[in-house]
Design a protein around this motif. Structure first.
Motif, PDB file in Angstrom:
ATOM      1  N   THR A 117      58.603  60.045  -7.232  1.00 54.96           N
ATOM      2  CA  THR A 117      57.585  60.983  -7.703  1.00 54.96           C
ATOM      3  C   THR A 117      58.023  61.656  -9.003  1.00 54.96           C
ATOM      4  O   THR A 117      59.219  61.867  -9.240  1.00 54.96           O
ATOM      5  CB  THR A 117      57.297  62.078  -6.661  1.00 54.96           C
ATOM      6  OG1 THR A 117      58.510  62.806  -6.392  1.00 54.96           O
ATOM      7  CG2 THR A 117      56.786  61.469  -5.367  1.00 54.96           C
ATOM      8  N   GLY A 120      56.169  66.069  -8.856  1.00 58.16           N
ATOM      9  CA  GLY A 120      55.614  66.347  -7.545  1.00 58.16           C
ATOM     10  C   GLY A 120      54.228  65.814  -7.281  1.00 58.16           C
ATOM     11  O   GLY A 120      53.643  66.112  -6.245  1.00 58.16           O
ATOM     12  N   SER A 121      53.681  64.996  -8.196  1.00 55.63           N
ATOM     13  CA  SER A 121      52.327  64.497  -7.964  1.00 55.63           C
ATOM     14  C   SER A 121      52.161  63.018  -8.301  1.00 55.63           C
ATOM     15  O   SER A 121      51.634  62.252  -7.502  1.00 55.63           O
ATOM     16  CB  SER A 121      51.309  65.343  -8.745  1.00 55.63           C
ATOM     17  OG  SER A 121      51.604  65.324 -10.129  1.00 55.63           O
ATOM     18  N   ARG A 156      48.253  59.461  -8.103  1.00 52.53           N
ATOM     19  CA  ARG A 156      48.547  60.893  -8.201  1.00 52.53           C
ATOM     20  C   ARG A 156      48.055  61.571  -6.932  1.00 52.53           C
ATOM     21  O   ARG A 156      46.885  61.446  -6.564  1.00 52.53           O
ATOM     22  CB  ARG A 156      47.849  61.519  -9.418  1.00 52.53           C
ATOM     23  CG  ARG A 156      48.132  63.006  -9.577  1.00 52.53           C
ATOM     24  CD  ARG A 156      47.370  63.601 -10.759  1.00 52.53           C
ATOM     25  NE  ARG A 156      47.771  64.973 -11.034  1.00 52.53           N
ATOM     26  CZ  ARG A 156      47.275  66.038 -10.410  1.00 52.53           C
ATOM     27  NH1 ARG A 156      46.340  65.875  -9.486  1.00 52.53           N
ATOM     28  NH2 ARG A 156      47.695  67.252 -10.719  1.00 52.53           N
ATOM     29  N   SER A 158      49.040  65.414  -5.058  1.00 53.65           N
ATOM     30  CA  SER A 158      49.883  66.601  -5.007  1.00 53.65           C
ATOM     31  C   SER A 158      49.807  67.306  -3.658  1.00 53.65           C
ATOM     32  O   SER A 158      50.711  68.059  -3.295  1.00 53.65           O
ATOM     33  CB  SER A 158      49.491  67.584  -6.112  1.00 53.65           C
ATOM     34  OG  SER A 158      48.204  68.129  -5.866  1.00 53.65           O
ATOM     35  N   ARG A 160      47.837  69.706  -3.003  1.00 53.35           N
ATOM     36  CA  ARG A 160      47.416  71.086  -3.215  1.00 53.35           C
ATOM     37  C   ARG A 160      45.897  71.218  -3.107  1.00 53.35           C
ATOM     38  O   ARG A 160      45.154  70.315  -3.481  1.00 53.35           O
ATOM     39  CB  ARG A 160      47.897  71.591  -4.581  1.00 53.35           C
ATOM     40  CG  ARG A 160      49.408  71.743  -4.677  1.00 53.35           C
ATOM     41  CD  ARG A 160      49.790  72.499  -5.941  1.00 53.35           C
ATOM     42  NE  ARG A 160      49.482  71.731  -7.138  1.00 53.35           N
ATOM     43  CZ  ARG A 160      50.326  70.899  -7.727  1.00 53.35           C
ATOM     44  NH1 ARG A 160      51.534  70.715  -7.210  1.00 53.35           N
ATOM     45  NH2 ARG A 160      49.989  70.248  -8.816  1.00 53.35           N
TER      46      ARG A 160
END
Length: 199
Positions: A117, A120-121, A156, A158, A160
């Protein structure tokens, strides 16, 4: 999204996590151009944490589960494994894991995977598995399980709230690629894009 031979797909997945790593998951998608039906479902339940250094265990059927079919565990599989500690160098992290999977039809396999990674995404993930011979053999009329499996994914993600994601994943049975005239593509690749919402 776009799912190989099923063509265009539109869907949603709902995950309930009542206690930390415990989850229940169900989803469905519309595949209007698929020759196998315009709707497909999936489900899963188990224990899994996103953090490295943790074990996971779940039972799932990621589909296609067709509406109207009698509910059965025959096409489901149980998977268990361990996420090894991740190694990071600045924004770049490598997270390996080992696992064993037992399809309820038989033909268990074990393997390993690793995700690289960036920030982080953005990620690239690859994994391989080896069928364990002589254990829980499939029924005689079932297709033989591939000896080696290779899977990969890029995109991608994440995790979030409100974040957009785009992923492509695919898999191959390596032994079938060496057989002249045999194609193992079978439209398994899936390109997905969407957004994550949590509450």
């Amino acid at each position: 999204g776009y799912r190989g031979r099923d063509g265009q797909s539109t869907g949603a997945v709902l995950t309930l996590a009542p206690w930390r790593a415990v989850f229940l998951r169900a989803g469905g998608e519309l595949t209007p151009w698929s020759q196998d039906g315009g709707v497909r479902l999936l489900w899963g339940a188990g224990l899994e944490s996103a953090r490295p250094g943790s074990a996971f265990l779940h039972v799932h059927d990621w589909g296609p589960v067709r509406p109207g079919e009698r509910f059965t565990l025959r096409h489901a599989e149980a998977s268990a494994g361990y996420k090894l500690p991740a190694g990071c160098l600045g924004p770049l992290c490598l997270a390996p894991a080992v696992y064993a999977t037992v399809p309820f039809e038989g033909g268990p396999y074990a393997g390993a995977r690793a995700a690289l990674t960036l920030w982080g995404s953005w990620y690239v993930m690859g994994g391989f598995g080896r069928t364990v011979p002589g254990v829980l053999e499939r029924a005689r009329d079932a297709a033989p399980a591939p000896a080696w499996r290779l899977g990969w994914s890029v995109g991608r993600w994440s995790g979030r709230t409100g974040a957009l994601f785009v992923t492509y994943r695919d898999e191959l049975a390596l032994d079938r690629l060496r057989t002249p005239g045999v194609k193992d593509r079978q439209g398994r690749g899936a390109l997905m894009a969407g957004a994550l919402w949590t509450r």
